[in-house]
Structure formats: C-alpha cells, structure tokens
Design a protein around this motif. Structure first.
Motif, short mmCIF file in Angstrom:
data_model
loop_
_atom_site.label_atom_id
_atom_site.label_comp_id
_atom_site.label_asym_id
_atom_site.label_seq_id
_atom_site.Cartn_x
_atom_site.Cartn_y
_atom_site.Cartn_z
N ARG A 151 1.01 -1.45 0.18
CA ARG A 151 -0.46 -0.04 0.31
C ARG A 151 0.88 1.10 -0.06
O ARG A 151 0.23 2.75 0.03
N ASN A 152 2.04 1.19 -0.71
CA ASN A 152 2.77 2.24 0.22
C ASN A 152 2.59 3.01 0.76
O ASN A 152 3.14 3.90 1.02
N CYS A 153 2.96 2.58 2.45
CA CYS A 153 2.81 2.66 3.85
C CYS A 153 4.39 2.55 4.41
O CYS A 153 5.16 2.11 3.92
N ASP A 154 3.99 4.24 5.55
CA ASP A 154 5.16 3.88 6.00
C ASP A 154 4.60 4.45 7.20
O ASP A 154 3.85 4.58 7.23
N CYS A 155 6.08 4.65 8.38
CA CYS A 155 5.60 5.38 9.55
C CYS A 155 4.69 4.60 9.82
O CYS A 155 2.97 5.24 10.77
N VAL A 156 4.12 3.28 9.62
CA VAL A 156 2.83 2.54 9.95
C VAL A 156 3.37 0.63 10.23
O VAL A 156 4.81 0.61 10.26
N LEU A 157 2.21 0.72 11.60
CA LEU A 157 2.66 -0.38 12.41
C LEU A 157 1.37 -1.32 12.51
O LEU A 157 0.07 -0.56 12.59
N VAL A 158 1.31 -2.37 12.43
CA VAL A 158 0.44 -3.72 12.09
C VAL A 158 0.12 -4.49 12.92
O VAL A 158 0.92 -5.23 12.68
N ILE A 159 -0.01 -4.79 13.84
CA ILE A 159 -0.77 -5.90 14.66
C ILE A 159 -1.52 -6.94 14.42
O ILE A 159 -3.02 -6.86 14.87
N VAL A 160 -1.27 -8.41 13.80
CA VAL A 160 -2.85 -8.93 13.92
C VAL A 160 -2.70 -10.35 15.22
O VAL A 160 -2.33 -11.02 15.51
N THR A 161 -3.83 -9.71 15.88
CA THR A 161 -3.75 -10.57 16.84
C THR A 161 -5.13 -11.15 16.13
O THR A 161 -5.97 -11.50 16.42
N ARG A 162 -4.21 -13.18 17.02
CA ARG A 162 -5.06 -14.31 16.77
C ARG A 162 -5.79 -14.95 18.02
O ARG A 162 -4.87 -15.56 19.25
N TRP A 163 -7.18 -15.75 18.02
CA TRP A 163 -7.26 -16.60 18.92
C TRP A 163 -7.98 -17.13 18.24
O TRP A 163 -8.47 -17.84 17.47
N PHE A 164 -6.99 -18.90 18.69
CA PHE A 164 -7.11 -19.59 18.36
C PHE A 164 -8.73 -20.26 18.83
O PHE A 164 -9.17 -20.65 19.64
N GLY A 165 -9.06 -20.92 16.95
CA GLY A 165 -10.70 -21.44 17.32
C GLY A 165 -10.54 -23.05 16.91
O GLY A 165 -11.76 -23.53 17.01
N GLY A 166 -9.44 -23.31 17.08
CA GLY A 166 -9.31 -25.23 17.24
C GLY A 166 -9.43 -25.65 16.16
O GLY A 166 -8.42 -26.91 15.34
N VAL A 167 -9.42 -24.93 15.17
CA VAL A 167 -9.59 -25.49 13.19
C VAL A 167 -7.97 -25.28 12.82
O VAL A 167 -7.52 -23.76 13.12
N LYS A 168 -6.78 -25.74 11.99
CA LYS A 168 -5.60 -25.04 11.43
C LYS A 168 -5.83 -24.59 10.71
O LYS A 168 -6.28 -25.62 9.59
N LEU A 169 -5.02 -23.69 10.15
CA LEU A 169 -5.49 -23.23 8.42
C LEU A 169 -4.16 -23.53 7.75
O LEU A 169 -4.37 -23.51 6.28
N GLY A 170 -3.15 -24.13 8.36
CA GLY A 170 -2.32 -24.42 7.06
C GLY A 170 -1.13 -23.37 6.90
O GLY A 170 -1.72 -22.29 6.70
N THR A 171 0.12 -23.73 6.16
CA THR A 171 0.94 -21.97 5.98
C THR A 171 0.25 -21.43 5.30
O THR A 171 0.13 -20.17 5.38
N GLY A 172 -0.19 -22.10 3.83
CA GLY A 172 -1.37 -20.84 2.99
C GLY A 172 -2.27 -20.32 3.50
O GLY A 172 -2.83 -19.09 2.89
N GLY A 173 -3.31 -20.81 4.06
CA GLY A 173 -4.43 -20.02 4.97
C GLY A 173 -3.49 -18.75 6.06
O GLY A 173 -4.20 -18.31 6.19
N LEU A 174 -2.60 -19.70 7.11
CA LEU A 174 -2.48 -19.02 8.10
C LEU A 174 -1.89 -17.41 7.34
O LEU A 174 -1.60 -16.09 7.38
N VAL A 175 -0.95 -17.44 6.00
CA VAL A 175 -0.33 -16.39 5.44
C VAL A 175 -1.60 -15.52 4.79
O VAL A 175 -1.48 -14.42 4.43
N ARG A 176 -2.62 -15.95 4.34
CA ARG A 176 -3.81 -14.91 3.59
C ARG A 176 -4.91 -14.58 4.89
O ARG A 176 -4.85 -13.73 4.26
N ALA A 177 -4.39 -15.40 6.25
CA ALA A 177 -5.17 -14.87 6.81
C ALA A 177 -4.82 -13.50 7.60
O ALA A 177 -5.03 -11.89 7.83
N TYR A 178 -3.41 -13.47 7.69
CA TYR A 178 -2.49 -13.04 8.19
C TYR A 178 -2.30 -11.35 7.37
O TYR A 178 -2.33 -10.17 7.65
N GLY A 179 -1.35 -11.51 6.30
CA GLY A 179 -1.75 -10.81 5.02
C GLY A 179 -3.08 -10.29 4.42
O GLY A 179 -3.01 -8.96 4.78
N GLY A 180 -3.75 -11.36 4.49
CA GLY A 180 -4.93 -10.68 3.68
C GLY A 180 -5.21 -9.75 4.81
O GLY A 180 -5.96 -8.28 4.68
#
Length: 202
Positions: free
Chosen positions: A81-110
C-alpha cells in the motif's frame, strides 16, 4: 510517494473459528512502535503477530506462528500500500481449526491488506527547514509569498539589519523557493544549508 494512516484503525474477522483482530497505527518513531507492541502483548490471545515500517527501518514477528506465515505477509501488505511510519498488529484467538501455512499467510497478510485498504491514508511529506537572513524591506514580500511554496514560518529573529527566518517547506519545493528568493533579492540572500534539516511527516 509514501503514505501513512490518518488515524488508528482496526478490522475484526473470523476465519475457520479463529478470530483475527487487525490493528493499524501511524507511528512517529521506532520507540513508539515498540511501546504499542508491548501494550498489546499484555492482552490474552494465542498470537500477537506484527510488522512495522519506519523509513529505512522495519521489523516483523511471527509470535509463535510458523516462520514466514504472519509477520512477513503483514509487512508485505504495508509495502503493497506504499505505507510508511505504520505499525500493524494482527491478534489471533485460536478456534481449534488449523489453517495450514497458506491459510495463515492469507489470514495475516490479507487481514493487514484489508485493514489498510479501509483506512484513510495521508501523504507523507519530506519537510526541509531552511534558515536565512533577509532585510526589512523584503520581509513582508517573503511572508506573503511563502504559502505559494507550501511553506510555514517556524521562527523569526530580528536584529538591526533585518530578520533571520526559518522556514519549513516540502523538499520538492526547496529549489523553487531558493531560485525565487535569489531573484527577489538580486542574489544577496544566502541560504544557511548547514543549519537545515529534514523530516518526514504529514
């Protein structure tokens, strides 16, 4: 052209029973980013993954998620997004279903990308401070003209022969202003570059 956030923003999503809370903050320093991270880490959650970018400095952390599945995708979203001077924190509360590496990338990055897409962005400007001395007869002319260069008068110091002015103006306008000043003063006004400095802000 770089952008930062006009204000902090957040986005809450549920993905396969896990809750993901994305929080994005504008930051004025690396120290401020670390202070926000430490505050958020005190909240009970499965993971607090983050990334921040401050000019040439950046950092990301997977906070226990598989390497490369959280922090780096968040940083990629910031840079995307051409951002600077920015902090992003993504907090996860695990619900019991594993997402796999691809799913995690999509969840956090997305999540980071969607939060930044929904946020109000403002352009970061590289400001330059210029200090110079002008005679009394040119002072009102300069004071009336500075706004045309998007400049602001930061300081005035009067003496017997005139006034020492410190201006804050966008770096992109610096040379235009210097050329105009040289023309108006017939080359008599010199810019004190040794006392000039720049900073990125909005």
């Amino acid at each position: 052209m770089a952008f930062t956030l006009a204000s902090a923003t957040e986005l809450l999503e549920e993905i396969k029973k896990s809750r993901f809370l994305t929080r994005a903050f504008p930051i004025n320093s690396v120290e401020q980013a670390e202070e926000i991270i430490e505050t958020v880490r005190k909240e009970e959650a499965t993971h607090h993954c983050y990334a921040w970018k401050f000019h040439q400095n950046y950092r990301f952390n997977d906070d226990g998620e598989p390497t490369g599945t959280a922090g780096k995708p968040i940083l990629n979203a910031i840079e995307g997004r051409n951002c600077d001077c920015v902090l992003v924190i993504v907090t996860r509360w695990f619900g019991g279903v594993k997402l796999g590496t691809g799913g995690l990338v999509r969840a956090y990055g997305g999540g980071a990308a969607r939060a930044l897409q929904n946020a109000e962005l403002v352009e970061l400007v590289d400001w330059q401070n210029l200090t110079f001395h002008c005679p009394f007869n040119l002072l009102p002319i300069i004071e009336n003209e500075v706004q045309n260069f998007l400049a602001q008068i930061e300081n005035r110091h009067f003496d017997d022969s005139g006034c020492e002015l410190t201006l804050r103006l966008p770096k992109a306008e610096q040379q235009n202003f210097i050329d105009w000043l040289k023309d108006k003063s017939s080359g008599k006004i010199l810019i004190d570059r040794e006392n000039s400095h720049s900073d990125m802000s909005f």
